[in-house]
Design an enzyme around this catalytic site. Structure first.
Site, PDB file in Angstrom:
ATOM      1  CD  GLU A   4      -1.370  -3.675   9.785  1.00  0.00           C
ATOM      2  OE1 GLU A   4      -0.407  -2.912   9.563  1.00  0.00           O
ATOM      3  OE2 GLU A   4      -1.722  -3.967  10.938  1.00  0.00           O
ATOM      4  CE1 TYR A  51      -1.120   0.654  16.385  1.00  0.00           C
ATOM      5  CE2 TYR A  51       0.274   0.976  18.307  1.00  0.00           C
ATOM      6  CZ  TYR A  51       0.020   0.351  17.103  1.00  0.00           C
ATOM      7  OH  TYR A  51       0.901  -0.583  16.623  1.00  0.00           O
TER       8      TYR A  51
END
Length: 612
Positions: free
Chosen positions: A305, A392
């Protein structure tokens, strides 16, 4: 009409919003928010102006200067993915004020009654706007192509507090007139209410809009970081220990990728129903409580994050067709941070787990290989339903392939230049490829860029990680097929990632007795680490080891994170001869669905419908 995004009604001939001023009155008994939305445009506009909405009740649209009504039309058709467009007729206005309220079923909001929270005493509400759910809170051009600055005033019960992915300005008594019509002044200024005011000075895509309201406390864990959670000392203490190393990771990120442009990097641990592991909301990252594992390994998700602060938040995919620009870059950046802080072996394990996940996604999408591409076509597709590890992990593999080709020092220079060039912009895949070719001359002759970006499947020059610990774990997993279980001295120093990699490399189905024996020795079904626990339970389901179905049910009822719900429900219902498991899955879902966030509920419903 010329849409600029397959998931938005935003018209390419209309101006893009530059600023939004929001006021919210939170009515917990009815699970609704009364809202005023003041939209500012770069210049006066004459003609139609279209916004996205979903499940909103719009009471009026006004010229904020004269307070005269402006004509508006809500589309009669409600698209199950896009929601409902509202088109306002402007006559040289540069601002428009919209009064509306949310529905209790708003797809971005989860309202928790006191029994659904940690403390069991006060209600709680939080947002999850990614990827197309901001429109269910307020009317907006809900596309990452439309980056906006905003202010927000949240009127909440005085016994609660609010946090937001924005700068906190002040907590103050309500003032008459500041609601801009969201509700009556007598309601806004009730003595039991308080206003929390926030400011977002940098332009962000709407999916990064976020707030939470509840009984909140915090712990300081660094000069730029607080950890927030419900005001329960044990939860706050566990979180602060887990994330104590956050400042070191921020400094590593700055060294690798350039200045941290968001001032604060605070963390909010949400109740268990939060549908993601983490959400990279700027200044205030949202985290699931399952990230707290008790051994500081949850910091890896925080690293992901944090990496979004440069790749995703600073530079954003223009539409969800280019989602890999957010997540592939962020996986790469995360693993560089992990390597610097925790070492090469830990980064290699991370890559290895990702590789297994990518291989599994190829099987999942074998009948629809479009979604194994990096640059996809999501016209008519709900992005929540095709969310996967492909952007991803294939995105990471592409960038890793470029790094291997030109060398890490040269790639580091390229990456910093890329971030500096496109910061606070939303771009598409072609823009990145053009920038790559311009800054790494001849790269298209060394790597098949078109195959990587537009081809399906895993390119032949993708690569599994190479490390001693990775090879050892894969070797032990292969030996399990021959009936050999790892010895205790071989796994004595294993943490969650080692076990996760081991389990993911086992055959998809083994003898039920082998599953039971493995658990009898290592108690994997009882671990606090849900990555390992869920991987083990998937193995138990595929091996028809019914001894663990009580644990499967318990897990599905106590966590709302889609990373765990998807594979467990899919394992139960996918395949032939699964009628008993399907009945079990539907029963568990019927009992657990009120606990799930609306996004997670919809994803599970789609899985059950597909395999019913």
């Amino acid at each position: 009409m010329a849409p600029i995004d397959p998931h938005s009604y935003t018209d390419s001939t209309h101006p893009l919003t530059t600023h939004i001023a929001l006021t919210f009155y939170f009515d917990f008994p009815s699970s609704t928010i009364f809202t005023s939305t003041l939209i500012s445009l770069p210049a006066p506009h004459f003609g139609p102006f279209t916004l996205d909405t979903r499940s909103l009740s719009i009471s009026s649209v006004l010229d904020p200067t004269t307070r005269n009504p402006l004509p508006f039309t809500l589309a009669t058709a409600i698209d199950p993915i896009l929601g409902q467009s509202v088109t306002i007729t402007l006559s040289n206005q540069s601002q428009v004020l919209i009064l509306s309220k949310t529905a209790p079923s708003s797809s971005a909001l989860q309202w928790l009654s006191p029994p659904q929270t940690f403390n069991k005493s006060f209600p709680f509400v939080y947002t999850q706007c990614h990827s197309i759910h901001a429109r269910s809170i307020f009317p907006c051009q809900d596309t990452p192509a439309a980056r906006v600055r905003y202010t927000a005033k949240l009127n909440v019960p005085r016994y609660l507090s609010a946090v937001m992915a924005a700068k906190h300005v002040e907590r103050k008594d309500p003032v008459a007139g500041e609601s801009l019509g969201a509700c009556e002044d007598t309601v806004w200024c009730d003595e039991g209410r308080v206003v929390e005011e926030f400011l977002m000075e940098q332009p962000v895509p709407p999916y990064l809009f976020a707030f939470a309201v509840g009984e909140l406390g915090f712990r300081e864990v660094g000069p730029r970081t607080r950890v927030y959670a419900e005001a329960i000392p044990s939860v706050l203490d566990d979180a602060s220990r887990e994330f104590a190393g956050t400042e070191e990771m921020i400094r590593v990120g700055e060294r690798l990728f350039g200045p941290y442009d968001w001032e604060r990097f605070d963390l909010l641990v949400l109740p268990p129903s939060f549908p993601y592991g983490g959400m990279e909301n700027p200044r205030m990252v949202f985290l699931a409580p399952t990230v707290i594992k008790g051994d500081a390994t949850g910091a890896q998700l925080v690293a992901h994050e944090l990496a979004h602060s440069w790749t995703g938040n600073l530079i954003t995919n223009k539409t969800n067709d280019h989602f890999w620009l957010n997540e592939g870059f962020t996986n790469y950046a995360e693993r560089r941070i992990v390597e610097a802080v925790q070492g090469e072996d830990r980064a290699a394990l991370n890559i290895g787990i990702g590789w297994r996940g990518l291989v599994e996604e190829m099987e999942r999408f074998k009948d629809n290989m479009e979604f194994t591409k990096l640059k996809t076509n999501q016209e008519g597709v709900d992005p929540d339903n095709v969310y996967s590890q492909v952007p991803y992990e294939k995105g990471f593999q592409f960038l890793w392939r470029i790094e291997r080709q030109i060398g890490r020092p040269a790639f580091d220079v390229f990456l910093k230049k890329y971030i500096a060039t496109f910061k606070f912009q939303s771009i598409d895949t072609d823009t990145f490829i053009d920038f790559l070719k311009a800054n790494v001359p001849g790269i298209e002759d060394q790597i098949d860029l078109q195959l990587w970006v537009e081809g399906t499947g895993i390119p032949p020059d993708a690569m599994e990680p190479v490390s001693n610990i990775y090879s050892k774990i894969v070797s032990l997993a292969n030996e399990f097929q021959l009936g050999r279980m790892p010895k205790e001295d071989e796994v004595a120093d294993w943490h969650g990632q080692e076990w996760e990699l081991y389990l993911e490399n086992l055959p998809k189905s083994v003898e039920a007795s082998q599953v039971s024996a493995l658990d009898a020795r290592y108690r994997l079904s009882e671990l606090k680490d849900y990555e390992v626990k869920v991987a083990f339970l998937q193995l138990a389901i595929s091996s028809r080891c019914r001894d663990y179905y009580c644990e499967v049910e318990k897990t599905l009822k106590e966590v709302g994170r889609m990373r765990y719900l998807r594979p467990l429900y899919r394992a139960l219902v996918q395949g032939t001869g699964k009628e008993e498991d399907k009945f079990f899955a539907k029963r568990v879902f019927s009992e657990a669905c009120d606990f799930y966030h609306p996004i997670a509920r919809g994803v599970v419903e789609a899985i059950l419908a597909k395999f019913s």
